[in-house]
Design an enzyme around this catalytic site. Structure first.
Site, PDB file in Angstrom:
ATOM      1  N   CYS A 171       0.864  -1.187   0.000  1.00 53.62           N
ATOM      2  CA  CYS A 171       0.000   0.000   0.000  1.00 53.62           C
ATOM      3  C   CYS A 171       0.900   1.237   0.000  1.00 53.62           C
ATOM      4  CB  CYS A 171      -0.951  -0.002   1.195  1.00 53.62           C
ATOM      5  SG  CYS A 171      -0.112  -0.072   2.783  1.00 53.62           S
ATOM      6  N   THR A 172       0.312   2.415   0.067  1.00 53.38           N
ATOM      7  CA  THR A 172       1.083   3.653  -0.114  1.00 53.38           C
ATOM      8  C   THR A 172       2.135   3.869   0.970  1.00 53.38           C
ATOM      9  OG1 THR A 172      -0.874   4.640  -1.124  1.00 53.38           O
ATOM     10  CG2 THR A 172       0.908   6.130  -0.510  1.00 53.38           C
TER      11      THR A 172
END
Length: 247
Positions: free
Chosen positions: A178-179
């Site tokens: 994820c980010t």
């Protein structure tokens, strides 16, 4: 020469008994230090991204840590020529990242970290599958070559995707991405809670990976969507300006 604006992102899954009581204290120090951004507070922990001078964003982080007492905090600092946020907001939430699954204790029950320097080697193993836990509009902008896109509109849809794809996950080492690390960390807690043992996640998320590795093996393709006025960054973390990023 003007000082660069520091953008600090930090999160921790830690039990906070009365998170509402922290709001005025954080607003006070944040405004005194000319810091902008958003800090989310919940019983499960905190999640914030805020900008200002390097000294001042760290002073706000120190206050946040002092008030919540986490064992560890995931921290990321980038720099910009301008503030990516308009003002400071501190908000009370049910979850610091909304999944709508009751009973998860991410602080105590989660997957193993994979350091950015080890990520490329790990995800190219034959028995590893990579799941991009971000929303589909983020994945469209960029993702890892081998990553599975669950095609979710919101993170709340991810648990249903897991239930519908148990055969895909069975017998695999599952690597979450994820980010900045928070969604994949919570995702590993979900998978561990329903019986998956070999669950892993990229420490610091995509942003830390790009900073540490410079995408040297070209396993990352495209840009990385970010939730501030930059909209997206390239693999050298430079802001992207394109009309299709204006949502």
């Amino acid at each position: 020469m003007n000082e660069k604006i520091a953008i600090l992102s930090a999160y921790s899954f830690v039990n906070i008994e009365e998170p509402a009581n922290l709001i005025p204290k954080l607003l006070l120090i944040g405004k005194r230090k000319y810091v902008r951004g958003t800090i989310l507070l919940a019983n499960e922990g905190f999640n914030g991204s805020f900008s200002g001078s390097y000294e001042n964003v760290n002073l706000v982080l120190e206050e946040l840590i002092k008030l919540t007492g986490p064992k560890d905090v995931n921290v990321k600092i980038n720099y910009s020529d301008v503030h990516p946020f308009q003002k400071l907001k501190v908000r009370l939430k049910k979850e610091i990242v909304a999944m709508n699954v009751d009973g998860l204790n991410v602080d105590l029950f989660k997957g193993e970290y994979i350091e950015p320097k080890d990520w490329d080697e790990f995800i190219t193993q034959q028995d590893v599958i990579v799941i991009d836990t971000r929303n589909d509009y983020e994945v469209e902008v960029g993702t890892f070559k081998s990553a599975i896109n669950p095609n979710t509109k919101t993170f709340k849809q991810f648990p249903a995707w897991v239930q519908q794809n148990q055969e895909l996950l069975k017998g695999k080492k599952i690597a979450m991405v994820c980010t900045g690390g928070i969604r994949c960390e919570k995702s590993t807690s979900l998978l561990k809670s329903i019986g998956y043992d070999e669950v892993y996640h990229l420490k610091g998320g995509i942003l830390q990976y790009l900073e540490d590795t410079q995408n040297k093996n070209n396993l990352w393709q495209g840009e990385c969507f970010v939730f501030d006025d930059r909209r997206a960054v390239t693999d050298d973390l430079s802001p992207v300006e394109r009309h299709w990023l204006q949502r």
